[in-house]
Design a protein around this motif. Structure first.
Motif, PDB file in Angstrom:
ATOM      1  N   VAL A 328       1.070  -1.089   0.375  1.00  0.00           N
ATOM      2  CA  VAL A 328       0.109   0.010  -0.121  1.00  0.00           C
ATOM      3  C   VAL A 328       0.826   1.165   0.234  1.00  0.00           C
ATOM      4  O   VAL A 328       1.776   1.643   0.754  1.00  0.00           O
ATOM      5  N   LEU A 329       0.975   1.894  -1.270  1.00  0.00           N
ATOM      6  CA  LEU A 329       1.605   2.962  -1.349  1.00  0.00           C
ATOM      7  C   LEU A 329       0.600   4.580  -0.602  1.00  0.00           C
ATOM      8  O   LEU A 329      -0.527   4.434  -0.931  1.00  0.00           O
ATOM      9  N   PRO A 330       1.180   5.301  -0.242  1.00  0.00           N
ATOM     10  CA  PRO A 330       0.453   6.797  -0.336  1.00  0.00           C
ATOM     11  C   PRO A 330      -0.443   7.443  -1.511  1.00  0.00           C
ATOM     12  O   PRO A 330       0.419   7.160  -2.041  1.00  0.00           O
ATOM     13  N   ASP A 331      -1.016   7.679  -1.087  1.00  0.00           N
ATOM     14  CA  ASP A 331      -2.046   8.452  -1.900  1.00  0.00           C
ATOM     15  C   ASP A 331      -2.002   9.538  -2.672  1.00  0.00           C
ATOM     16  O   ASP A 331      -2.368  10.251  -3.280  1.00  0.00           O
ATOM     17  N   SER A 332      -0.462  10.166  -2.067  1.00  0.00           N
ATOM     18  CA  SER A 332      -0.367  11.989  -2.517  1.00  0.00           C
ATOM     19  C   SER A 332       0.951  11.878  -1.397  1.00  0.00           C
ATOM     20  O   SER A 332       1.374  11.116  -0.347  1.00  0.00           O
ATOM     21  N   ILE A 333       1.197  14.010  -1.887  1.00  0.00           N
ATOM     22  CA  ILE A 333       2.719  13.935  -2.072  1.00  0.00           C
ATOM     23  C   ILE A 333       2.680  15.027  -0.767  1.00  0.00           C
ATOM     24  O   ILE A 333       1.386  15.804  -0.787  1.00  0.00           O
ATOM     25  N   TYR A 342      12.608  20.731  -0.988  1.00  0.00           N
ATOM     26  CA  TYR A 342      11.434  20.295  -0.896  1.00  0.00           C
ATOM     27  C   TYR A 342      11.913  18.024  -0.265  1.00  0.00           C
ATOM     28  O   TYR A 342      13.351  17.829  -0.234  1.00  0.00           O
ATOM     29  N   THR A 343      11.094  17.654   0.915  1.00  0.00           N
ATOM     30  CA  THR A 343      11.537  16.512   0.759  1.00  0.00           C
ATOM     31  C   THR A 343      10.361  15.884   0.978  1.00  0.00           C
ATOM     32  O   THR A 343       9.488  16.888   2.621  1.00  0.00           O
ATOM     33  N   SER A 344      10.429  14.768   0.464  1.00  0.00           N
ATOM     34  CA  SER A 344       8.556  14.029   0.695  1.00  0.00           C
ATOM     35  C   SER A 344       8.599  12.617   0.409  1.00  0.00           C
ATOM     36  O   SER A 344       9.699  12.011   0.698  1.00  0.00           O
ATOM     37  N   THR A 345       8.278  11.331   1.335  1.00  0.00           N
ATOM     38  CA  THR A 345       8.373  10.134   0.451  1.00  0.00           C
ATOM     39  C   THR A 345       7.485   9.165  -0.049  1.00  0.00           C
ATOM     40  O   THR A 345       6.340  10.110  -0.064  1.00  0.00           O
ATOM     41  N   VAL A 346       7.227   8.358  -0.967  1.00  0.00           N
ATOM     42  CA  VAL A 346       6.187   7.810  -1.204  1.00  0.00           C
ATOM     43  C   VAL A 346       6.800   5.552  -0.629  1.00  0.00           C
ATOM     44  O   VAL A 346       5.651   4.977  -1.458  1.00  0.00           O
ATOM     45  N   ALA A 347       7.357   5.945   0.414  1.00  0.00           N
ATOM     46  CA  ALA A 347       7.387   4.569   0.928  1.00  0.00           C
ATOM     47  C   ALA A 347       6.495   3.563   1.393  1.00  0.00           C
ATOM     48  O   ALA A 347       5.064   5.238   1.557  1.00  0.00           O
ATOM     49  N   PRO A 373      15.931   4.942  -4.907  1.00  0.00           N
ATOM     50  CA  PRO A 373      14.516   3.574  -5.009  1.00  0.00           C
ATOM     51  C   PRO A 373      15.209   2.947  -4.228  1.00  0.00           C
ATOM     52  O   PRO A 373      14.038   1.920  -4.213  1.00  0.00           O
ATOM     53  N   SER A 374      15.930   3.124  -2.697  1.00  0.00           N
ATOM     54  CA  SER A 374      15.853   2.281  -2.011  1.00  0.00           C
ATOM     55  C   SER A 374      14.343   2.771  -0.638  1.00  0.00           C
ATOM     56  O   SER A 374      14.638   1.735   0.478  1.00  0.00           O
ATOM     57  N   THR A 375      14.653   3.361  -0.514  1.00  0.00           N
ATOM     58  CA  THR A 375      14.016   4.469   0.180  1.00  0.00           C
ATOM     59  C   THR A 375      12.625   5.247   0.161  1.00  0.00           C
ATOM     60  O   THR A 375      11.164   5.231   1.227  1.00  0.00           O
ATOM     61  N   GLY A 376      12.216   5.245  -0.768  1.00  0.00           N
ATOM     62  CA  GLY A 376      11.016   6.743  -1.625  1.00  0.00           C
ATOM     63  C   GLY A 376      10.926   7.304  -0.991  1.00  0.00           C
ATOM     64  O   GLY A 376       9.763   8.131  -1.240  1.00  0.00           O
ATOM     65  N   ALA A 377      12.611   7.922  -0.535  1.00  0.00           N
ATOM     66  CA  ALA A 377      12.050   9.585  -0.428  1.00  0.00           C
ATOM     67  C   ALA A 377      12.170  10.585  -1.935  1.00  0.00           C
ATOM     68  O   ALA A 377      13.290   9.797  -2.748  1.00  0.00           O
ATOM     69  N   ILE A 378      11.460  11.888  -1.466  1.00  0.00           N
ATOM     70  CA  ILE A 378      12.046  12.075  -3.204  1.00  0.00           C
ATOM     71  C   ILE A 378      12.305  13.594  -2.816  1.00  0.00           C
ATOM     72  O   ILE A 378      11.551  13.445  -0.978  1.00  0.00           O
ATOM     73  N   ILE A 392       4.715   5.871  -9.465  1.00  0.00           N
ATOM     74  CA  ILE A 392       5.642   5.275  -9.011  1.00  0.00           C
ATOM     75  C   ILE A 392       5.095   3.880  -8.518  1.00  0.00           C
ATOM     76  O   ILE A 392       4.171   3.338  -8.339  1.00  0.00           O
ATOM     77  N   GLY A 393       6.063   2.991  -9.493  1.00  0.00           N
ATOM     78  CA  GLY A 393       6.040   1.370  -9.059  1.00  0.00           C
ATOM     79  C   GLY A 393       7.112   0.759  -7.857  1.00  0.00           C
ATOM     80  O   GLY A 393       8.278   1.254  -7.546  1.00  0.00           O
TER      81      GLY A 393
END
Length: 561
Positions: A328-333, A342-347, A373-378, A392-393
């Protein structure tokens, strides 16, 4: 002849590994000895450990297993012979195939290739050749694994449609997927014509080996019962031995599966009925009768017995299944602002059983941002405002892998400096300066504008390129015009006897955009400018002195004279 060709295709599946195979006594290697196996989940490591400890697989070098390396037919011949337990004459130096030489690059495989031929498993690639260096595709691997567990007829009876699989292999691939011998790729396709890699063979061989061992055990049991019955034939005092029903087998036989997996229960005893439970209780003839597929939607333990009138009930078979939870991925950033760090995540929020890898699968990240690619951090600094769209996959390293995708859309808010700069350019173009104050210039990053010179600077910006307009102007261009306006005003403040301004320096003239003034002629030029200024005040038809160009004209005339 057709049968031999198909057998040749079968072994081609098995002949594609860049590894060494060893049955050395006392071998103690495990997945822990290979750096590229350390991140596998526990269930997958256990499968690798079983195959490594059995001596079927080893690494490509000290400390490296070669998880994604491709195989060739010679390398896989060794694995095939060992997997089937064939008798291998390691003293053989001559092959029945013209392209297999003991002193050739694949000479080590000669005895194993001959063992396969003697067993009727392969007769080569045709025309007396074996093609030991040839690669093996995934669909060929699927065919071998299915035939290895004696399911050839079942595969031929299946129909499927996968555009990445050759027509002849559709049934084999479909059955291999159903039996969990192999898995589809993350795109839902099998990719049958791609070359098979080591990890696929290890996991597929593990599943096939388990079923082969079960078949061998069952055969041994049947032979023992048959011998016991034959030993009692002709003895009138001995009652016939009651046969025991074969213990149920399951496909897949357990392990980590995806939700919705279909489980098939069978018994080698003809006409035997199967009863099962899923609540950990012992199965009896009062339990649920098996009449079709069992669908696994959550982690489940199946216990089953096989029953036939006139025979003893089978022993209880236990099959344990762990359902891989979907990712389950977050539905928004988080919101983005142009030019702001900027710092956010799709982990993942939940799901998955192994290490997760993240990637942009559609679209692109906003300019200035990167994805770990390892943590999902943007992270990064978005450099362009406006709308963004990207997908994002996420895929974990479990077998089978859990996957998820999520599309992210939104707008990057322009920075305050850009919004202020846009207001200044719009006012310069329209001549309407309502709401544009010295604070607006400050917010845009432009210095030097005060309440005293605001009106004059607005007028200069508005008419700077008259009669044409070169808009929009950049921050640096506007700053240059402001600096020029301020310094021209400083020169006029000096020329005006009532202005109270100090004598302008060479630097003031340069910042005002006036050329030709240096330290040697500064005083003389100031005298000329003062005379010209007084003349313009006393004689309306004299030299004009009200603009930057008027000052430049006086300087130019002085330099000419």
């Amino acid at each position: 002849m057709m049968r031999k060709k198909m057998l040749g295709l079968l072994i081609a599946v098995l002949l594609c590994f860049h590894f060494s195979v060893s049955f050395a006594a006392g071998a103690t290697k495990s997945s822990a000895d290979f750096t590229d196996l350390k991140d596998l989940d526990a269930a997958t490591k256990a499968k690798f450990d079983k195959m490594i400890s059995a001596g079927v697989f080893d690494g490509v070098s000290e400390g490296t297993f070669g998880l994604k390396e491709e195989m060739n037919r010679a390398q896989f011949a060794k694995v095939a012979a060992l997997t089937k337990g064939l008798e291998v004459n390691k003293d053989l130096k001559t092959s029945s195939f013209s392209d297999v030489k003991a002193d050739g690059p694949n000479g080590y495989a000669l005895p194993y290739i001959e063992a396969l031929k003697s067993a009727g498993i392969t007769d080569g690639s045709g025309e007396g050749k074996y093609n030991p260096a040839g690669k093996v595709t995934k669909e060929q691997l699927a065919t071998f694994l299915v035939r290895l567990i004696d399911q050839d007829a079942e595969a031929k009876a299946k129909t499927a449609s996968d555009s990445t699989v050759s027509n002849w292999a559709q049934g084999y691939v479909a059955l291999a997927l159903e039996l969990k011998l192999l898995n589809n790729g993350t795109d839902g396709k099998f990719g049958g014509q791609a070359n098979a890699t080591r990890d696929l063979l290890v996991l597929g061989s593990y599943e096939a080996k388990g079923q082969l061992e079960a078949q061998a055990e069952q055969k041994k049991k049947e032979e023992e019962e048959k011998k016991q019955q034959q030993g009692q034939t002709g003895s009138p005092a001995t009652q016939p031995v009651q046969a025991t029903v074969d213990t149920p087998m399951a496909l897949p036989a357990g392990g980590t599966v995806t939700s919705g997996t279909h489980v098939t229960l069978t018994s080698a005893t003809a006409s035997a009925a199967i009863y099962y439970t899923t609540d950990l209780s012992e199965p009896t003839t009062s339990s649920t009768p098996y009449t079709g597929l069992i669908i696994i939607t959550s982690s489940t333990t199946i216990k089953a017995i096989a029953v036939k009138p006139g025979s003893k009930n089978s022993s209880v078979a236990i099959f344990e299944y762990t359902v891989a939870m979907p990712i389950v991925l977050p539905d928004s950033i988080s919101p983005l602002t142009q030019d702001q760090p900027y710092t956010s995540t799709v982990a993942k929020l939940s799901g998955g059983t192994g290490a997760v890898t993240y990637a942009v699968t559609n679209g692109t990240l906003p300019a200035g941002l990167t994805l770990n690619p390892s943590t999902g951090a943007i992270t990064g600094t978005p450099s362009v405002s406006g709308a963004y769209h990207f997908t994002i996959g996420a895929t974990d390293s479990a077998t089978p892998p859990a996957t998820a995708t999520m599309q992210y859309t939104g707008n990057i808010t322009p920075s305050l400096s850009k919004m202020s700069l846009d207001l200044i350019n719009e006012a310069s173009a329209s001549g309407v300066w309502t709401g544009v104050t010295e604070t607006t210039f400050t917010d845009a990053g432009i210095t030097g504008v005060t309440s005293e010179n605001l009106y004059g600077i607005q007028g200069i910006l508005q008419d700077y390129d008259y009669p044409s307009t070169a808009l929009p102007k950049t921050l640096l261009e506007i700053q240059a015009i402001v600096d020029e306006t301020i310094n021209v005003a400083a020169i006029y403040a000096f020329l005006n006897p009532f202005g109270g301004g100090s004598a302008p320096t060479v630097e003031v003239f340069a910042r005002a955009g006036i050329t030709g003034v240096d330290a040697a002629n500064l005083d003389a030029i100031l005298d000329e400018l003062s005379l010209a200024y007084q003349e313009s005040r006393n004689n309306p038809f004299g030299t004009p002195m009200s603009t930057k160009q008027d000052i430049q004209d006086v300087v130019d005339l002085f330099l000419i004279v």
